[in-house]
Design an enzyme around this catalytic site. Structure first.
Site, PDB file in Angstrom:
ATOM      1  N   GLU A 103       0.816  -1.220   0.000  1.00 57.85           N
ATOM      2  CA  GLU A 103       0.000   0.000   0.000  1.00 57.85           C
ATOM      3  C   GLU A 103       0.854   1.277   0.000  1.00 57.85           C
ATOM      4  OE1 GLU A 103      -3.324   0.018   2.729  1.00 57.85           O
ATOM      5  OE2 GLU A 103      -4.019  -1.933   2.038  1.00 57.85           O
TER       6      GLU A 103
HETATM    7  C1  FAD Z   1       3.234  -9.601   0.689  1.00 64.63           C
HETATM    8  C2  FAD Z   1       2.785  -8.677  -0.374  1.00 64.63           C
HETATM    9  C3  FAD Z   1       1.438  -8.555  -0.658  1.00 64.63           C
HETATM   10  C4  FAD Z   1       1.015  -7.742  -1.706  1.00 64.63           C
HETATM   11  N1  FAD Z   1      -0.304  -7.728  -2.073  1.00 64.63           N
HETATM   12  C5  FAD Z   1      -0.658  -7.104  -3.226  1.00 64.63           C
HETATM   13  C6  FAD Z   1      -1.980  -7.234  -3.752  1.00 64.63           C
HETATM   14  O1  FAD Z   1      -2.836  -7.882  -3.161  1.00 64.63           O
HETATM   15  N2  FAD Z   1      -2.261  -6.629  -4.925  1.00 64.63           N
HETATM   16  C7  FAD Z   1      -1.338  -5.910  -5.615  1.00 64.63           C
HETATM   17  O2  FAD Z   1      -1.647  -5.412  -6.679  1.00 64.63           O
HETATM   18  N3  FAD Z   1      -0.090  -5.724  -5.128  1.00 64.63           N
HETATM   19  C8  FAD Z   1       0.274  -6.325  -3.964  1.00 64.63           C
HETATM   20  N4  FAD Z   1       1.555  -6.188  -3.476  1.00 64.63           N
HETATM   21  C9  FAD Z   1       2.498  -5.344  -4.203  1.00 64.63           C
HETATM   22  C10 FAD Z   1       2.952  -4.116  -3.432  1.00 64.63           C
HETATM   23  O3  FAD Z   1       1.980  -3.131  -3.501  1.00 64.63           O
HETATM   24  C11 FAD Z   1       4.292  -3.710  -4.053  1.00 64.63           C
HETATM   25  O4  FAD Z   1       5.241  -4.631  -3.557  1.00 64.63           O
HETATM   26  C12 FAD Z   1       4.691  -2.316  -3.760  1.00 64.63           C
HETATM   27  O5  FAD Z   1       3.896  -1.441  -4.491  1.00 64.63           O
HETATM   28  C13 FAD Z   1       6.155  -2.037  -4.073  1.00 64.63           C
HETATM   29  O6  FAD Z   1       6.517  -2.540  -5.320  1.00 64.63           O
HETATM   30  P1  FAD Z   1       7.843  -3.421  -5.466  1.00 64.63           P
HETATM   31  O7  FAD Z   1       7.835  -4.458  -4.428  1.00 64.63           O
HETATM   32  O8  FAD Z   1       7.949  -3.856  -6.869  1.00 64.63           O
HETATM   33  O9  FAD Z   1       9.021  -2.428  -5.105  1.00 64.63           O
HETATM   34  P2  FAD Z   1       9.678  -1.346  -6.074  1.00 64.63           P
HETATM   35  O10 FAD Z   1       8.639  -0.527  -6.737  1.00 64.63           O
HETATM   36  O11 FAD Z   1      10.682  -2.006  -6.921  1.00 64.63           O
HETATM   37  O12 FAD Z   1      10.399  -0.402  -5.032  1.00 64.63           O
HETATM   38  C14 FAD Z   1      11.636  -0.760  -4.412  1.00 64.63           C
HETATM   39  C15 FAD Z   1      12.024   0.355  -3.440  1.00 64.63           C
HETATM   40  O13 FAD Z   1      12.180   1.595  -4.150  1.00 64.63           O
HETATM   41  C16 FAD Z   1      11.433   2.604  -3.507  1.00 64.63           C
HETATM   42  N5  FAD Z   1      10.948   3.561  -4.500  1.00 64.63           N
HETATM   43  C17 FAD Z   1      10.287   3.316  -5.662  1.00 64.63           C
HETATM   44  N6  FAD Z   1      10.000   4.474  -6.265  1.00 64.63           N
HETATM   45  C18 FAD Z   1      10.463   5.469  -5.486  1.00 64.63           C
HETATM   46  C19 FAD Z   1      10.469   6.894  -5.569  1.00 64.63           C
HETATM   47  N7  FAD Z   1       9.931   7.551  -6.566  1.00 64.63           N
HETATM   48  N8  FAD Z   1      11.045   7.571  -4.559  1.00 64.63           N
HETATM   49  C20 FAD Z   1      11.607   6.933  -3.509  1.00 64.63           C
HETATM   50  N9  FAD Z   1      11.624   5.600  -3.396  1.00 64.63           N
HETATM   51  C21 FAD Z   1      11.072   4.888  -4.371  1.00 64.63           C
HETATM   52  C22 FAD Z   1      10.284   1.888  -2.822  1.00 64.63           C
HETATM   53  O14 FAD Z   1       9.807   2.647  -1.741  1.00 64.63           O
HETATM   54  C23 FAD Z   1      10.960   0.599  -2.385  1.00 64.63           C
HETATM   55  O15 FAD Z   1      11.579   0.804  -1.164  1.00 64.63           O
HETATM   56  C24 FAD Z   1       1.975  -6.982  -2.418  1.00 64.63           C
HETATM   57  C25 FAD Z   1       3.323  -7.059  -2.076  1.00 64.63           C
HETATM   58  C26 FAD Z   1       3.731  -7.902  -1.074  1.00 64.63           C
HETATM   59  C27 FAD Z   1       5.192  -7.990  -0.773  1.00 64.63           C
END
Ligand code: FAD
Length: 817
Positions: free
Chosen positions: A503
């Site tokens: 989220e």
């Molecule tokens: C257990 C679990 C349950 C989930 N459930 C759902 C679900 O039900 N439905 C769904 O659609 N998604 C779900 N998600 C996805 C979740 O919303 C994403 O993991 C999240 O949006 C982050 O994406 P990412 O993991 O690819 O990290 P990335 O986007 O690759 O980010 C990696 C890091 O970079 C940072 N970052 C990225 N952009 C910026 C910026 N502009 N400025 C500063 N920092 C930045 C982030 O904060 C993070 O620390 C789930 C994820 C997990 C792990």
């Protein structure tokens, strides 16, 4: 006389700006002043007067004559600003537009109105909600054996699933008219929080259908037909929903999802139907997907043949698919850090869906992102702040218990200053977090969609949950490291990064969202300036906004400097025992408003890339928000005397950190003369706030270690079954037994001091103490019970190699055993 003239002139300027920064009013006052004092000062400073008069007259002409000014000054700035205007994509714009601003607006504008604060909705639960917490929620917690589920079964037992479905846990927020519980956000938060103190996996399972998912989207945007069909089925638990947005290439940047939906006509159920051909859909991390019967899906809609015909548009679109729809592949599981809530993938190579599966039907095609961010500003205020607070509450209760029963160097470890430090921070943070959670959730119940406040709550309550849990782990030592059914912290600790990531991952939330959205939503002029620049001919609006902004900045600056030089003594406070802190919140928020404005003016659109500056300003705002939440919570609770040290700790912590966030912003601001000026002007006598003192933390530790009223309040919000076959209940029993035995120990120690008994461990002296009449039989039993329970709760789980699975054991185990 000359000096007096200048001093009065300056004071008059300050006064006018402080109250009403209208340029015509200022000019009028100045003219009146000159006319009034001229006869008094005679001819000695005629030249100065002429110059000042000339300036004032010019200002009055220019500022009073709007068309002339527009021609001269505003047009120049407008044209230049239009050229350097940072681009904001439509999706960014939607995110900025989503939701409402609330108390954070008062903070951001540097003028908190504490009467308004205390008039805001209180956190309340109806009788029905309280009953559900006391009955169904406790029953669910009792049924879940987290260790068994996470270590052995890797799933919940069928009866747990059935209980959640049939008792309405998946329809907590679905309105009663659709067969749901129709509970408030407050109840939703309390239920998820209590379940999380028993099992993070169970909490996530309950949380997802109730927050950002098909239920919420359908309720707000679904067609009547969709609502009437799906909502009752979701409420009854006949459908298990999931929502799939994230994919391998689109995480935080969710609007970049590549999953394609092409508008086309195709035969469906024997009829040629307008619909969407879904192609190359690849989603991951989707909670509940492996068991979902209803899959919410976000994709990029394209309409190459123009079939939408003006109803709906291209862009991110959300649809609902039954799990057995041909072409939809679900079922594979992902394992999030040893939690066993269902999580997996959703894939479609090529599949057709009719247009009426789009949530809200064809007219909502292309509106998916707006729908998601609007729902997020509500959901984000509830579930994850609830989980973060659950970590803190459980840590407070169990760690204080463990710190009393666990002895090293012949004394309870809680009496060491080093451990006291941890206990003090655990107690203080838990109080602040719980207050912030309730405050923000109450906003949702008052009809607000608190987009900035929910980001503050999500970020700070999950981060502080991590801090508290780290302290709790350290104080428990090996007892919390060895996994097994006795370990009530281990899985929770493993679950922390999940709440941090979902989220809106925390780094992005802090660096991009809180201040970025705050500036747009809470600042009275930034948004107007931006909108006027976006227009073809927005000069008139720009003119109004830019001069409004100048006045606002001047007013804030005057007020902030005034409060800084008077140490906040005359700042707006509140008639309360904590008036000093109210005043300091006003002082720091006026300082934060000025620094924010200065940064926004100088950095302009570059604030988007200067994330660390934005993060710190967001921190300052957030800490002042949490300080206000603490004061409101304390008042709403009836100002219990026992809470005062917790309130004081929270306020001192928040003010200290808000002050540091501002000082660090200035220390890292590239325009050094400006930064130096504000550093001096806002903190002329040095930094007024220190971190909470050792003495305050000592008092909090003592209150926790003696099961004070505030700890009892914490206990009421967690799942606590005070029986010996429950790990948390057992720890509490041992704690209560230790408290009961403490006066007996004191008697024995006193007898040893009086040389009636030999020097030894009080337990070893117990029989002798009874013989000598130092203690009674009943007191001896208390001592023995405490020793017995303590011995039980300091144990950790042991496993034979076979229990851990011979197939995974080292080959030598399999052959030799
Ligand atoms: C257990 C679990 C349950 C989930 N459930 C759902 C679900 O039900 N439905 C769904 O659609 N998604 C779900 N998600 C996805 C979740 O919303 C994403 O993991 C999240 O949006 C982050 O994406 P990412 O993991 O690819 O990290 P990335 O986007 O690759 O980010 C990696 C890091 O970079 C940072 N970052 C990225 N952009 C910026 C910026 N502009 N400025 C500063 N920092 C930045 C982030 O904060 C993070 O620390 C789930 C994820 C997990 C792990």
């Amino acid at each position: 006389m000359n000096y007096l003239f200048i001093i009065v002139l300056l004071l008059l300027n300050l006064l006018v700006i402080y109250h009403k920064p209208r340029i015509w009013l200022w000019s009028l006052v100045m003219l009146a002043y000159f006319i009034g004092v001229y006869p008094l000062i005679g001819t000695s400073i005629n030249l100065i007067i002429y110059v000042l008069l000339a300036i004032i007259t010019a200002a009055a002409i220019i500022f009073g004559n709007i068309p002339l000014l527009r021609g001269l000054v505003t047009r120049l700035i407008y044209n230049r600003a239009k050229k350097i205007l940072p681009s904001i994509s439509e999706t960014e714009q939607l995110a900025l537009d989503a939701g409402d601003s609330w108390w954070e607006k008062d903070i951001f504008q540097g003028k908190p109105d504490f009467n308004k604060l205390h008039g805001l909705q209180k956190f309340t639960l109806s009788q029905e909600e309280q009953d559900f917490l006391a009955n169904e929620t406790n029953q669910l917690c009792a049924m879940v054996n987290d260790w068994e589920a996470t270590h052995n079964v890797k799933d919940f037992l069928t009866e747990v699933w059935d209980f959640m479905r049939t008792k309405g846990f998946f329809g907590l927020v679905i309105k009663k008219e659709f067969g749901g519980k129709g509970f408030s956000a407050a109840a939703h938060s309390e239920i998820v929080m209590k379940v999380a103190t028993r099992s993070s996996s169970a909490a996530v399972t309950v949380m997802v259908p109730n927050s950002l998912g098909p239920g919420e989207l359908l309720y707000h945007y679904g067609t009547e037909e969709q609502k009437n069909y799906y909502l009752p089925r979701l409420a009854r638990g006949e459908e298990i929903p999931c929502f799939a947005l994230t994919g391998p290439t689109a995480g935080s940047d969710a609007t970049s999802i590549p999953d394609l939906g092409i508008v086309c006509m195709q035969e469906f159920n024997g009829k040629v139907t307008l619909g969407v051909r879904l192609q190359n859909v690849d989603k991951r991390y989707i909670t509940l997907a492996p068991v979902a019967t209803l899959v919410g899906l976000a994709f990029q809609l394209k309409d190459p043949d123009g079939l939408l015909g003006g109803v709906g548009r291209v862009g991110i679109t959300c649809a609902l698919l039954p799990h057995d729809h041909p072409g939809l592949e679900i079922g594979n599981r992902l394992l999030p850090l040893d939690q066993i809530f269902m999580n997996g993938t959703v894939r479609i190579k090529d599949s057709f869906i009719p247009m009426d599966w789009v949530i809200g039907g064809q007219k909502m095609a292309g509106e998916g992102w707006r729908m998601l961010v609007e729902c997020l500003s509500i959901g984000r205020a509830i579930s994850l702040p609830g989980c973060g607070t659950a970590n803190a509450l459980l840590s407070s209760v169990t760690t204080s218990a463990y710190a009393l029963v666990r002895e090293q160097f012949k004394v309870p470890i809680g009496s060491f200053e080093g451990v006291e430090e941890g206990l003090g921070k655990i107690g203080g943070l838990t109080y602040m977090m719980n207050a912030t959670r309730q405050f923000t959730v109450a906003a949702v119940d008052s009809g607000i969609r608190p987009s900035v406040a929910s980001a503050i709550a999500k970020y700070h309550l999950t981060e502080n949950g991590r801090t508290v849990l780290n302290w709790a782990m350290d104080i428990h030592g090996g007892r919390a490291i060895i996994m097994g059914s006795n370990n009530y912290l281990g899985r929770m600790y493993q679950g922390v990064p999940i709440a941090i990531t979902v989220e809106g991952a925390n780094i992005m939330t802090r660096n991009l969202m809180i201040f970025g959205q705050g500036a747009m939503r809470c600042h009275p002029y930034i948004r107007k300036i931006y909108e006027s620049l976006m227009q073809e001919n927005g000069l008139a609006e720009f003119d109004k906004a830019i001069f409004g902004h100048i006045g606002y900045f001047a007013q804030n600056k005057t007020r902030a400097l005034f409060h800084a030089f008077t140490a906040g003594k005359f700042a707006a406070g509140y008639n309360s025992h904590f008036n000093y802190y109210y005043k300091q919140i006003t002082r720091l928020s006026s300082a934060a408003a000025v620094v924010s404005d200065m940064v926004l003016i100088v950095l302009n659109g570059n604030i988007k890339v200067k994330e660390r500056i934005s993060a710190r300003l967001g921190d300052a705002m957030s800490y002042l928000y949490m300080a206000s939440a603490t004061l409101k919570y304390f008042k709403d609770q009836g100002e219990p005397a026992a809470d005062e040290i917790f309130v004081k700790w929270s306020l001192e912590n928040c003010l200290y950190l808000a002050q540091h966030a501002l000082v660090d912003t200035l220390a890292n601001f590239s325009v050094r003369p400006l930064a130096r000026f504000y550093r001096f002007a806002l903190f002329p006598y040095g930094l007024p706030h220190s971190a909470p003192s050792d003495y305050l933390e000592h008092k909090i530790a003592k209150a926790l270690l003696s099961d004070g009223e505030t700890r009892q309040q914490f206990k009421r919000q967690i799942y606590l079954n005070p029986v010996m076959d429950d790990p948390v209940g057992r720890m509490e029993q041992a704690f209560q037994a230790a408290l009961a035995a403490a006066p007996v120990k004191t008697k024995i120690i006193q007898a040893m001091r009086n040389k009636l008994l030999p020097k030894a461990n009080p337990a070893k002296n117990a029989a002798k103490a009874l013989e000598l009449g130092v203690i009674t039989q009943e007191e001896l039993e208390k001592l023995e019970l405490s020793a017995k329970y303590t011995d039980e709760v300091i144990q950790v789980d042991e496993f034979s190699p076979y229990e851990l699975g011979p197939k995974n054991a080292h080959p030598s185990w399999s052959t030799t055993n």
